[in-house]
Write a protein that holds these residues in place. Structure first.
Motif, PDB file in Angstrom:
ATOM      1  N   PRO B 179       0.797  -1.236   0.000  1.00  0.00           N
ATOM      2  CA  PRO B 179       0.000   0.000   0.000  1.00  0.00           C
ATOM      3  C   PRO B 179       0.827   1.283   0.000  1.00  0.00           C
ATOM      4  O   PRO B 179       0.247   2.369   0.037  1.00  0.00           O
ATOM      5  CB  PRO B 179      -0.786  -0.119   1.310  1.00  0.00           C
ATOM      6  N   PRO B 181       3.915   3.860   1.790  1.00  0.00           N
ATOM      7  CA  PRO B 181       4.303   4.227   3.156  1.00  0.00           C
ATOM      8  C   PRO B 181       3.103   4.253   4.099  1.00  0.00           C
ATOM      9  O   PRO B 181       1.981   4.554   3.676  1.00  0.00           O
ATOM     10  CB  PRO B 181       4.892   5.634   2.990  1.00  0.00           C
ATOM     11  N   PRO B 182       3.311   3.944   5.399  1.00  0.00           N
ATOM     12  CA  PRO B 182       2.217   3.898   6.357  1.00  0.00           C
ATOM     13  C   PRO B 182       1.455   5.224   6.427  1.00  0.00           C
ATOM     14  O   PRO B 182       2.030   6.297   6.229  1.00  0.00           O
ATOM     15  CB  PRO B 182       2.923   3.626   7.687  1.00  0.00           C
ATOM     16  N   ALA B 184       0.358   6.998   8.808  1.00  0.00           N
ATOM     17  CA  ALA B 184       0.744   8.002   9.812  1.00  0.00           C
ATOM     18  C   ALA B 184       1.757   9.009   9.276  1.00  0.00           C
ATOM     19  O   ALA B 184       1.750  10.180   9.671  1.00  0.00           O
ATOM     20  CB  ALA B 184       1.318   7.302  11.047  1.00  0.00           C
ATOM     21  N   ILE B 185       2.618   8.569   8.372  1.00  0.00           N
ATOM     22  CA  ILE B 185       3.701   9.447   7.921  1.00  0.00           C
ATOM     23  C   ILE B 185       3.326  10.181   6.635  1.00  0.00           C
ATOM     24  O   ILE B 185       3.957  11.167   6.260  1.00  0.00           O
ATOM     25  CB  ILE B 185       5.018   8.640   7.745  1.00  0.00           C
ATOM     26  N   PHE B 188       3.141  14.020   6.232  1.00  0.00           N
ATOM     27  CA  PHE B 188       4.422  14.727   6.301  1.00  0.00           C
ATOM     28  C   PHE B 188       5.190  14.578   4.992  1.00  0.00           C
ATOM     29  O   PHE B 188       5.894  15.479   4.574  1.00  0.00           O
ATOM     30  CB  PHE B 188       5.232  14.213   7.489  1.00  0.00           C
ATOM     31  N   LEU B 189       5.051  13.410   4.354  1.00  0.00           N
ATOM     32  CA  LEU B 189       5.698  13.235   3.058  1.00  0.00           C
ATOM     33  C   LEU B 189       5.003  14.103   2.025  1.00  0.00           C
ATOM     34  O   LEU B 189       5.630  14.753   1.210  1.00  0.00           O
ATOM     35  CB  LEU B 189       5.654  11.771   2.622  1.00  0.00           C
ATOM     36  N   GLU B 192       5.822  17.749   1.634  1.00  0.00           N
ATOM     37  CA  GLU B 192       6.991  18.127   0.857  1.00  0.00           C
ATOM     38  C   GLU B 192       6.873  17.683  -0.596  1.00  0.00           C
ATOM     39  O   GLU B 192       7.865  17.559  -1.308  1.00  0.00           O
ATOM     40  CB  GLU B 192       8.245  17.557   1.508  1.00  0.00           C
ATOM     41  N   GLU B 194       5.957  14.770  -1.919  1.00  0.00           N
ATOM     42  CA  GLU B 194       6.512  13.474  -2.273  1.00  0.00           C
ATOM     43  C   GLU B 194       5.455  12.453  -2.654  1.00  0.00           C
ATOM     44  O   GLU B 194       5.767  11.354  -3.059  1.00  0.00           O
ATOM     45  CB  GLU B 194       7.345  12.925  -1.108  1.00  0.00           C
TER      46      GLU B 194
END
Lengths: 528, 195
Positions: B179, B181-182, B184-185, B188-189, B192, B194
């Motif tokens: 899936p 990146p998790p 929760a993060i 934040f990605l 920026e 991403e």
């Protein structure tokens, strides 16, 4: 915030001295009290301790400076940016893939955070067989405790599904198993440890000892690769290094560093290589680079009805040492069972095979558990490890032969992994070997594993733990450095990293490196 | 020890000499097996705009081998999958970080797979445009099963790289059910740019 990037938002950032070898356009010469080659587990700890003692420290790293703001959880980018040779480093015959960090913080920036004290059996063996004085269980205990506190090392008690499989299988079979201590603070349980921690929860050298050393005036040179030491009479007077460009190529500019003390912390491939490249290095017994150990590791996979999602959550939090010591310290090769993260790129390369079989296994990734066995090399007369030498371009080459003794360990490890998986309720199991099919029962797996062809390059072998090559000891005829980490034949040269170990550790080695280096560096700091 | 070996010395050392393995490109031994084609040079070949390392003939080989090595060609998802050009560009980037030895070994393998004589020795009797997927798979299988360690080395170094490049793409990873990146993060990605 906790995840503020110390290299972008750190409160003392303005005062830090950071030099990027890709940026300069002339040769430079620097002076220091202590120059440290390598910024991983050994170099980071040494840099903090020696800069706190008031010494002027220069820390050199061949990789680039990447920090949490750069860690985007993309596998390819992480492997190419943060690992030696983009994670494709291998032994000379190509049989064992070697994972080593190549970035500020070294392997501590990309490891999976497992933090074990050196097993008492190993410390005992080093004392009795290799003459390591002052490194017994009692003597090392305060150093382990100190580093556990420094790096917030505590057992991780919320295993992900992949680690629960290991717990469940071991429990059903009556095999001892336990939680793994990890060096994390406020961990988000993202599972991305191997890609660089984006929240700075992992207490790697990148966010702990290196910032502390920089606060004390240490200078960090990155994208600078040390070529050789400059040796005059009985002393190292400095070293010479190449600047590296953004694509990893050697630039036409050099760094020369003059220092009172020189410490090699470039890891068990890098440190022997620097020594071997150094003109006039005394090595009367030809020991540099010998007895290099790897914890050669093999892999097993299992499909479960329920989702496992081995790419989520702390990658390693459970282990079993059931097979580690039961046949004796010096008996047939023992091994440690742990989980392996299952991100797509990583999973695809540790599963040996190609074509439709490989494809179908990859299609079940969310339901697939992954495990590995770390084989404990260096404790038996037949397990002499590998040798680091120099290739034609003076680059390090590691020759490590996997023979019948090691393959016997591989076979037993495959059996253990398969039995564990079926006991945990797996529907299908396969091993990272070209002869492995998908087995739906323990009986079928057991019968097949006995018949695998145990030859190099028929199975996936990996190593994330390179150790030895500059082993410690009291006898200069059998060891490279003394029990303080000082090179036997030069008065101001030290080796502070995993190359000190006379055998493999028998556990993920980061805490062993931290503690032994903390001890040696503190002794050096206390000397005049 | 540093100068190149003459072919005569190569022959006298024999295929399994560890000395040969220690000091030269492993793949060079395949050249020996081909007799007339060693030593080959990676200097020939047509460079392709936008690629650092791969040449036109390498790209042709990779276009054919990639789907076979990852198994996509025979899968039910054959219609989906990442853009092959994207995967091959990723491979080209990877060559930047490989060791010189590893890079030379792979270029030599590409050379051997290009020349008809050496290509046949490696198990492919037809030109890359004429060979069927089944024939390519048979060749990879034969390398994997070979009693010659060198062929297994060729298999491992090439197949591993192809799988690495394939699953490095977002699409390649997605097809496994990964899936990304998790959750929760992700904010934040995304902040920026991403995601």
């Amino acid at each position: 915030m906790q995840w503020d990037d110390p290299f972008r938002q750190g409160k003392n950032l303005a005062s830090w001295s950071l030099i990027d070898g890709a940026d300069l356009s002339e040769d430079i010469t620097l002076e220091a009290d202590v120059v440290i080659v390598g910024s991983g587990a050994g170099g980071g700890v040494a840099a903090e301790i020696l800069s706190r003692s008031g010494r002027k420290v220069i820390l050199i790293e061949e990789g680039s400076l990447k920090s949490s703001g750069d860690f985007r959880l993309k596998e390819a980018q992480a492997y190419l940016d943060l690992y030696q040779e983009g994670m494709t480093r291998s032994t000379q015959d190509g049989a064992i893939c070697i994972l080593q960090g190549r970035t500020v913080g070294g392997s501590t920036t990309v490891n999976w955070t497992s933090s074990f004290r050196t097993p008492r059996e190993t410390l005992g063996y080093w004392g009795s067989e290799w003459g390591l004085e002052g490194c017994g269980v009692e003597e090392m205990a305060p150093w382990f405790a100190k580093m556990e506190q420094r790096l917030s090392i505590e057992p991780w008690l919320s295993p992900n599904s992949n680690n629960q499989v290991l717990d469940r299988g071991c429990e059903a079979l009556g095999w001892a198993h336990a939680p793994i201590p990890r060096n994390v603070k406020g961990c988000w349980n993202l599972g991305a440890c191997g890609l660089g921690c984006p929240t700075n929860a992992k207490q790697s050298m990148l966010v702990t000892t290196i910032p502390a050393a920089l606060d004390r005036g240490a200078r960090l040179l990155h994208r600078v690769r040390v070529q050789e030491l400059i040796i005059r009479k009985e002393r190292v007077i400095g070293l010479v290094a190449d600047m590296i460009d953004r694509l990893g190529r050697v630039r036409p500019f050099r760094v020369t560093i003059h220092a009172q003390q020189c410490i090699l912390s470039a890891g068990a491939i890098g440190s022997p290589a620097v020594l071997l490249r150094s003109e006039g290095i005394p090595d009367p017994y030809r020991l540099i680079g010998t007895r290099t150990f790897l914890h050669p590791s093999v892999f097993g996979f299992a499909e479960f009805a329920e989702p496992i999602e081995g790419y989520q959550g702390a990658p390693q939090s459970s282990y079993s040492d059931h097979f580690q010591w039961r046949d004796g310290v010096e008996g047939p090769m023992g091994f440690k069972l742990e989980a392996t993260p299952m991100h797509p790129v990583f999973a695809s390369v540790i599963m040996r095979g190609h074509g439709l079989t490989h494809w179908q296994r990859m299609q079940n990734l969310p339901h697939m558990a992954g495990t590995l066995a770390l084989l404990r090399d260096g404790f038996h007369p037949e397990s002499t490890g590998g040798r680091v030498s120099l290739g034609t371009a003076r680059q390090p080459v590691l020759d490590y032969r996997v023979g019948a003794f090691e393959m016997d360990g591989v076979r037993r490890a495959y059996l253990a992994m398969a039995e564990m998986f079926f006991a945990a309720g797996a529907q299908k199991v396969n091993l990272g070997h070209s002869d492995s099919e998908d087995y739906d029962s323990w009986a079928k797996a057991r019968e097949a594993i006995a018949k695998f062809r145990y030859e190099p390059l028929r199975l996936r072998l990996g190593s994330a733990h390179v150790m030895g090559g500059c082993r410690m000891g009291s006898d200069p005829k059998r060891s490279v450095v003394n029990t303080k980490g000082r090179y036997h034949h030069l008065e101001n040269l030290y080796v502070f990293d995993g190359s000190l170990f006379p055998t493999s550790v028998g556990a993920n080695p980061q805490l062993s490196i931290y503690a032994l280096v903390a001890k040696c560096a503190s002794e050096l700091a206390a000397s005049s | 020890m540093q100068e190149p070996l003459s072919r005569r010395r190569f022959v006298s050392l024999g295929l399994n000499s560890p000395w040969v393995l220690r000091n030269t490109g492993k793949m060079a031994l395949f050249g020996l097996m081909g007799g007339a084609v060693w030593p080959l040079s990676s200097a020939f070949g047509q460079s392709v705009h936008g690629y650092h390392h791969l040449r036109a003939q390498d790209i042709r080989i990779l276009q054919r081998l990639l789907p076979v090595a990852v198994g996509w060609q025979r899968s039910a998802q054959k219609g989906e999958g990442p853009d092959l050009e994207l995967v091959i560009r990723g491979l080209d980037e990877m060559f930047l970080v490989l060791s010189e030895q590893h890079r030379n070994d792979l270029f030599f393998l590409f050379d051997l797979l290009t020349f008809p004589v050496s290509r046949k020795i490696l198990g492919l009797w037809k030109d890359w445009d004429a060979a069927t997927d089944q024939e390519l798979e048979t060749m990879l299988h034969a390398w994997s099963e070979s009693s010659l360690e060198l062929k297994r080395y060729a298999y491992q170094s090439l197949v591993l790289l192809l799988q690495f490049a394939w699953y490095s793409t977002e699409k390649g990873a997605q097809l496994t059910g990964y899936p990304g990146p998790p959750a929760a993060i992700r904010p934040f990605l995304r902040a920026e740019g991403e995601l």
